[in-house]
Design a protein around this motif. Structure first.
Motif, PDB file in Angstrom:
ATOM      1  N   PHE A  42     -55.251  12.500 -17.608  1.00 24.57           N
ATOM      2  CA  PHE A  42     -54.853  11.628 -18.378  1.00 24.57           C
ATOM      3  C   PHE A  42     -55.645  11.164 -19.614  1.00 24.57           C
ATOM      4  N   LEU A  43     -55.447  11.117 -20.715  1.00 26.19           N
ATOM      5  CA  LEU A  43     -56.065  10.399 -21.942  1.00 26.19           C
ATOM      6  C   LEU A  43     -55.209   9.561 -22.548  1.00 26.19           C
ATOM      7  N   TYR A  44     -55.700   8.426 -23.129  1.00 22.54           N
ATOM      8  CA  TYR A  44     -54.836   7.476 -24.034  1.00 22.54           C
ATOM      9  C   TYR A  44     -55.803   6.922 -24.984  1.00 22.54           C
ATOM     10  N   SER A  45     -55.080   6.607 -25.864  1.00 20.61           N
ATOM     11  CA  SER A  45     -55.957   6.095 -27.205  1.00 20.61           C
ATOM     12  C   SER A  45     -54.980   5.290 -28.013  1.00 20.61           C
ATOM     13  N   HIS A  59     -51.518  20.145 -31.780  1.00 18.41           N
ATOM     14  CA  HIS A  59     -50.612  19.019 -31.781  1.00 18.41           C
ATOM     15  C   HIS A  59     -51.597  17.946 -32.453  1.00 18.41           C
ATOM     16  N   ILE A  60     -51.033  17.211 -33.358  1.00 17.18           N
ATOM     17  CA  ILE A  60     -51.769  16.008 -33.995  1.00 17.18           C
ATOM     18  C   ILE A  60     -51.387  14.808 -33.174  1.00 17.18           C
ATOM     19  N   ILE A  61     -52.333  14.071 -32.669  1.00 18.78           N
ATOM     20  CA  ILE A  61     -52.246  12.994 -31.689  1.00 18.78           C
ATOM     21  C   ILE A  61     -52.226  11.751 -32.396  1.00 18.78           C
ATOM     22  N   PRO A  62     -51.261  11.095 -32.523  1.00 18.45           N
ATOM     23  CA  PRO A  62     -51.243   9.712 -33.299  1.00 18.45           C
ATOM     24  C   PRO A  62     -51.654   8.461 -32.636  1.00 18.45           C
ATOM     25  N   GLU A  63     -51.746   7.396 -33.202  1.00 18.31           N
ATOM     26  CA  GLU A  63     -52.207   6.176 -32.589  1.00 18.31           C
ATOM     27  C   GLU A  63     -51.357   5.987 -31.414  1.00 18.31           C
ATOM     28  N   HIS A  64     -51.480   5.181 -30.286  1.00 22.23           N
ATOM     29  CA  HIS A  64     -50.843   4.771 -29.441  1.00 22.23           C
ATOM     30  C   HIS A  64     -50.432   5.840 -28.382  1.00 22.23           C
ATOM     31  N   SER A  65     -50.976   6.964 -28.267  1.00 22.04           N
ATOM     32  CA  SER A  65     -50.390   8.137 -27.558  1.00 22.04           C
ATOM     33  C   SER A  65     -51.221   8.243 -26.166  1.00 22.04           C
ATOM     34  N   ILE A  66     -50.388   8.880 -25.311  1.00 19.13           N
ATOM     35  CA  ILE A  66     -50.778   9.245 -24.067  1.00 19.13           C
ATOM     36  C   ILE A  66     -50.679  10.845 -23.960  1.00 19.13           C
ATOM     37  N   ILE A  67     -51.828  11.317 -23.296  1.00 13.05           N
ATOM     38  CA  ILE A  67     -52.063  12.924 -23.221  1.00 13.05           C
ATOM     39  C   ILE A  67     -52.108  13.250 -21.747  1.00 13.05           C
ATOM     40  N   PHE A  68     -51.140  14.191 -21.310  1.00 14.30           N
ATOM     41  CA  PHE A  68     -51.431  14.455 -19.948  1.00 14.30           C
ATOM     42  C   PHE A  68     -51.628  15.995 -19.888  1.00 14.30           C
ATOM     43  N   LEU A  69     -52.909  16.559 -19.267  1.00 14.70           N
ATOM     44  CA  LEU A  69     -53.416  17.773 -19.173  1.00 14.70           C
ATOM     45  C   LEU A  69     -53.428  18.391 -17.866  1.00 14.70           C
ATOM     46  N   PRO A  70     -52.748  19.431 -17.573  1.00 11.28           N
ATOM     47  CA  PRO A  70     -52.716  20.008 -16.042  1.00 11.28           C
ATOM     48  C   PRO A  70     -54.100  20.811 -15.863  1.00 11.28           C
ATOM     49  N   ALA A  71     -54.398  20.755 -14.538  1.00 10.73           N
ATOM     50  CA  ALA A  71     -55.940  21.545 -14.241  1.00 10.73           C
ATOM     51  C   ALA A  71     -55.731  22.891 -14.691  1.00 10.73           C
ATOM     52  N   PHE A 112     -46.926  11.405 -25.133  1.00 12.65           N
ATOM     53  CA  PHE A 112     -45.946  10.643 -25.435  1.00 12.65           C
ATOM     54  C   PHE A 112     -46.440   9.363 -25.704  1.00 12.65           C
ATOM     55  N   PRO A 113     -45.881   8.408 -26.346  1.00 16.32           N
ATOM     56  CA  PRO A 113     -46.192   7.066 -26.890  1.00 16.32           C
ATOM     57  C   PRO A 113     -46.863   6.180 -25.715  1.00 16.32           C
ATOM     58  N   ILE A 114     -47.578   5.400 -25.813  1.00 19.99           N
ATOM     59  CA  ILE A 114     -47.756   4.147 -25.208  1.00 19.99           C
ATOM     60  C   ILE A 114     -46.913   3.034 -25.229  1.00 19.99           C
ATOM     61  N   THR A 115     -46.375   2.466 -24.198  1.00 27.92           N
ATOM     62  CA  THR A 115     -45.369   1.482 -24.254  1.00 27.92           C
ATOM     63  C   THR A 115     -45.843   0.184 -23.933  1.00 27.92           C
ATOM     64  N   ASN A 116     -47.215   0.165 -23.089  1.00 27.62           N
ATOM     65  CA  ASN A 116     -47.922  -0.801 -22.554  1.00 27.62           C
ATOM     66  C   ASN A 116     -49.232  -0.650 -22.405  1.00 27.62           C
ATOM     67  N   LEU A 117     -50.199  -0.981 -23.572  1.00 25.17           N
ATOM     68  CA  LEU A 117     -51.273  -0.736 -23.377  1.00 25.17           C
ATOM     69  C   LEU A 117     -52.006  -1.645 -22.352  1.00 25.17           C
ATOM     70  N   TYR A 157     -43.894   7.398 -19.653  1.00 26.35           N
ATOM     71  CA  TYR A 157     -43.275   8.352 -19.967  1.00 26.35           C
ATOM     72  C   TYR A 157     -41.775   8.398 -19.882  1.00 26.35           C
ATOM     73  N   LYS A 158     -41.056   7.901 -18.826  1.00 29.89           N
ATOM     74  CA  LYS A 158     -39.622   7.729 -18.654  1.00 29.89           C
ATOM     75  C   LYS A 158     -39.266   6.557 -19.765  1.00 29.89           C
ATOM     76  N   GLU A 159     -39.908   5.358 -20.051  1.00 31.94           N
ATOM     77  CA  GLU A 159     -39.638   4.502 -20.827  1.00 31.94           C
ATOM     78  C   GLU A 159     -39.233   4.593 -22.377  1.00 31.94           C
ATOM     79  N   HIS A 160     -40.170   5.680 -22.787  1.00 36.07           N
ATOM     80  CA  HIS A 160     -40.258   5.634 -24.295  1.00 36.07           C
ATOM     81  C   HIS A 160     -39.029   6.590 -24.369  1.00 36.07           C
TER      82      HIS A 160
END
Length: 276
Positions: A42-45, A59-71, A112-117, A157-160
């Motif tokens: 998981f990465l978030y910015s 994918h362009i990753i905007p501010e306030h984003s979370i990224i999940f990358l599988p193994a 997906f977007p960060i909802t609670n940094l 992820y569900k909340e957004h």
């Protein structure tokens, strides 16, 4: 500023949930992985933007984003903004982690977007602190935080996808930026209400829906995050740091820091410095 923590995870390798690594970089350098990474990530910015190439897509990753990358999925990411792409990462593992990610439907890349940094930073900091202390007991605590972190990512992820949350998030975004830029100054709830032209009750409802916390509790989280960074990376006294991040009362600062981190500011600083 940057850090990478790879502790000895021998005490927890038989547990269903544990963390391989956490880290952060204020400007994430280009990272090519032709064969992917052996663990899910998981990465978030919160600041700046980046570019991710994976599964044949860019994918362009905007501010306030979370990224999940599988193994083991090939990918490449780099900063798009020149001055900052503030990326924090979390690498979980264990049989329970693998099974839980499958239940979550995290079998491919997710953005997906960060909802609670504040919630993400609080757990990230707890794992980082546990790794810095680096005792058998603290590594066990980090394993419990792994489970907490996984569910926090899934909750966001569900909340957004909630229409009401999306509406509230759009309205709260400039207020969150205001807090991030003015945390060192006096901030009151009436000031925050005035920024959005809403009642105190409605402001609390918006924060609870989007960030799962109260407005002033969120301000405290931001101040404590900056205090942790100053304790680890400056020579300022605890009293000076307390004032620098917006606390007018040293005793209250120490009480809140210990309540959130489990240790006093001085203990945190000493244990962090011993690991450098």
């Amino acid at each position: 500023m940057w850090f990478i923590c790879y502790p000895d995870i021998t005490p927890v390798k038989e547990l269903p949930f544990y963390t391989i690594s956490v880290g952060m970089h204020l400007w994430q350098y280009p990272t090519p992985r032709e064969n992917g990474y052996p663990y899910p990530q998981f990465l978030y910015s919160n600041k700046g933007s980046g570019k991710l190439i994976t599964e044949g897509k860019t994918h362009i990753i905007p501010e306030h984003s979370i990224i999940f990358l599988p193994a083991n999925v090939p990918h490449y990411y780099e900063a798009v903004t020149e001055d900052i792409w503030d990326v924090r990462w979390f690498v979980p593992y264990g049989d329970g982690t693998v099974a839980l990610l499958k239940q979550f439907g995290f079998d491919r890349c997710r953005i997906f977007p960060i909802t609670n940094l504040g919630a993400l930073d609080e757990i990230h900091n707890k794992i980082h602190m546990a790794f810095q202390i680096n005792t058998k007991e603290s590594i066990f605590f980090s394993a419990s935080y792994t489970y907490e972190f996984l569910f926090e990512f899934y909750r966001q992820y569900k909340e957004h996808s909630s229409p009401k949350s999306a509406q509230y998030r759009r309205r709260l975004t400039p207020l969150i930026e205001f807090i991030e830029h003015n945390f060192a100054s006096e901030i009151t709830q009436p000031m925050l209400c005035e920024q959005l032209h809403v009642s105190p009750q409605h402001l609390c409802r918006m924060f609870r829906e989007c960030l799962n916390t109260r407005p002033m509790a969120y301000v405290t989280q931001i101040r404590l995050r900056h205090a942790s960074e100053l304790l680890a990376h400056s020579e300022l006294s605890v009293s000076q740091i307390s004032e620098r991040v917006g606390f007018n009362n040293l005793n209250y600062f120490c009480k809140e820091f210990k309540r959130h981190s489990g240790m006093t500011p001085t203990t945190y600083r000493n244990r962090t410095l011993n690991q450098l």
